[in-house]
Design an enzyme around this catalytic site. Structure first.
Site, PDB file in Angstrom:
ATOM      1  N   PRO A 220       3.254  -0.256  24.953  1.00 30.96           N
ATOM      2  CA  PRO A 220       1.846   0.172  24.903  1.00 30.96           C
ATOM      3  C   PRO A 220       0.915  -0.829  24.250  1.00 30.96           C
ATOM      4  CG  PRO A 220       3.201   1.434  23.373  1.00 30.96           C
ATOM      5  CD  PRO A 220       4.140   0.674  24.239  1.00 30.96           C
ATOM      6  N   GLU A 242       4.395  -0.298  18.606  1.00 29.71           N
ATOM      7  CA  GLU A 242       3.946   0.442  17.417  1.00 29.71           C
ATOM      8  C   GLU A 242       2.439   0.384  17.218  1.00 29.71           C
ATOM      9  OE1 GLU A 242       4.866   0.786  12.603  1.00 29.71           O
ATOM     10  OE2 GLU A 242       6.071  -0.533  13.867  1.00 29.71           O
ATOM     11  N   LYS A 259      10.162   3.608  12.263  1.00 28.00           N
ATOM     12  CA  LYS A 259      11.241   3.212  11.360  1.00 28.00           C
ATOM     13  C   LYS A 259      12.490   3.928  11.850  1.00 28.00           C
ATOM     14  CE  LYS A 259      10.771   0.695   8.783  1.00 28.00           C
ATOM     15  NZ  LYS A 259      11.006  -0.778   8.905  1.00 28.00           N
TER      16      LYS A 259
END
Length: 450
Positions: A220, A242, A259
């Site tokens: 993305p 992220e 994470k």
């Protein structure tokens, strides 16, 4: 992708090659690997000679303003200078660029010896394109199952990584940190291995490498940034999954820390086992929870009291090469807090430091053998109306036009981490980046060659 203004389909490869060849300063924020939460729109733009760009060099403590072939030192803090430019510039302006890991002069981080530590461009020409809807789960290339052998295929764990890992464990057991994101970066030569490429060759090589990367690892926060300006040359090729920060018109601030990572399986059955393991493993969940707590604190510093929430906690997202454990933290900015101020308060991303942030950054600065450079920073766009959308610089390549690429990789270390497993994770996270940089990728078979 389609050009709504012209009512025609555009070939991304030929478009990028033309863009990079014609315009020394240009970008493509690529929506082709989008998720449902990130949309399917690309933003493409370029700068004319009399358009402004800013570069920051942490070693000299200088922000340089580039305009009409001239370079002028205008300050010492890239966040402050970008804030000023947004205030005095056009009200419909979009700024596109990155903050490298050393972009904040008040935090411990080593300068990048090769690229500017921050770079922002204000294009006068901007286009938006739409991509067709993608399946809900990113596809895997044929043969993309990645070995989980702790010794990996490159011959074991290097001594400098073992030493850094041991020092991190000492700090963790002493109670100085709960989690340390231990990283390193390596230099990778492009297909020609040249370090004397002409400007035209450098641009074409960078565009070709990005096209390989977007095929190998759709994401993305994919994007291509080119700033081919003397003494401030920089290329960023991103395939990041992220979100660093999204700021909307109504001043909602959202971040989506990652994470916890595991590779995709070689078979559907193995893939499902790995996906479930990621979502339930106590180590991964504890790592994610620590970073969520850190981000809740960071977001609360700039948000209205009572507005901070965690609407999604430890959800598994699947990408072309990995499964990731992702959470969402959200708040509403307080009156008087600008978008740039909010981005600064969050910087760098907690998922790329560990907790507590400042003490852990001091540990990182002491133990890591290489500067992070652009890696572990943030990149994307900031608009004069206050909107912003930036990703964390991971799964990315950076270059200076010499034919060399730099690739950062690593992972979160806790007291329960094992050195061989952590090093293996860092290698398979970067496998597709190396393949994109070197050209070791066969598009017809979808395989990378080592």
């Amino acid at each position: 992708m389609s050009d709504p203004s012209a009512g025609r389909e555009i070939d991304p490869a030929s478009y990028l090659l033309d863009l990079a060849g014609q315009h020394p300063r240009c970008f493509w924020l690529d929506g082709g690997g989008a998720r449902e939460w990130s949309g399917r729109r690309s933003m493409v733009g370029w700068l004319a000679e009399d358009d402004v760009s800013l570069s920051y060099h942490a070693d000299r403590g200088e922000v340089v303003r580039h305009l009409a072939g001239r370079a002028e030192v205008v300050g010492s803090d890239i966040f402050a200078e970008l804030e000023r430019e947004l205030a005095v510039g056009p009200r419909d302006a979009h700024w596109v660029g990155y903050f490298g890991y050393a972009a904040r002069p008040d935090l411990p981080a080593r300068p990048d010896p090769h690229l500017p530590d921050a770079l922002w461009m204000r294009p006068s020409e901007v286009r938006f394109f739409h991509h067709p809807e993608l399946p809900g789960v990113a596809p895997r290339a044929t043969g993309s199952g990645i070995s989980r052998n702790p010794e990996w295929h490159l011959g074991g764990v290097p001594e400098d990584y073992r030493e850094a890992f041991a020092e991190v464990q000492e700090e963790l057991h002493a109670g100085n940190s709960y989690e340390v994101n231990l990283t390193y970066r390596e230099q990778v030569a492009g297909p020609s291995g040249s370090v004397d490429a002409s400007t035209a060759e450098a641009r074409a090589s960078a565009a070709a490498a990005y096209l390989r990367l977007r095929t190998l690892n759709p994401a993305p926060y994919a994007g291509f940034l080119q700033h081919d300006v003397p003494k401030a040359r920089a290329w960023l090729l991103s395939s990041s999954p992220e979100r660093y920060a999204l700021i909307t018109r109504d001043r909602t601030l959202e971040t989506k820390p990652i994470k916890g990572t595991t590779p995709r399986g070689a078979t559907p059955e193995e893939d499902e086992v790995l996906r479930r393991q990621l979502g339930t493993d106590p180590k991964f969940r504890s790592e994610n929870l620590m970073i969520v707590d850190l981000l809740r604190n960071d977001v609360a510093l700039v948000s209205e009291p009572g507005s901070v929430e965690v609407p999604a906690l430890m959800e598994v997202e699947s990408y072309a090469s990995v499964h990731q454990l992702v959470s969402t933290v959200r708040g509403r900015l307080r009156p008087g807090v600008s978008s740039v101020a909010a981005l600064r308060a969050l910087f760098p991303a907690g998922s790329m430091t560990g907790a507590p942030k400042l003490r852990t950054m001091e540990i990182i600065d002491a133990v890591e053998a290489t500067p992070r450079g652009v890696y572990a920073g943030a990149f994307g766009s900031i608009s004069a109306d206050g909107r912003a959308d930036l990703g964390v610089v991971i799964r990315s390549l950076t270059g200076d036009g010499s034919g060399r690429w730099w690739c950062g990789t690593g992972g979160g270390i806790t007291v329960r981490s094992e050195v061989a497993e952590e090093y293996a994770e860092s290698r398979w996270k970067a496998e597709r980046l190396r393949a994109a940089a070197t050209g070791a990728y066969d598009a017809s078979s979808g395989r990378t060659h080592h």
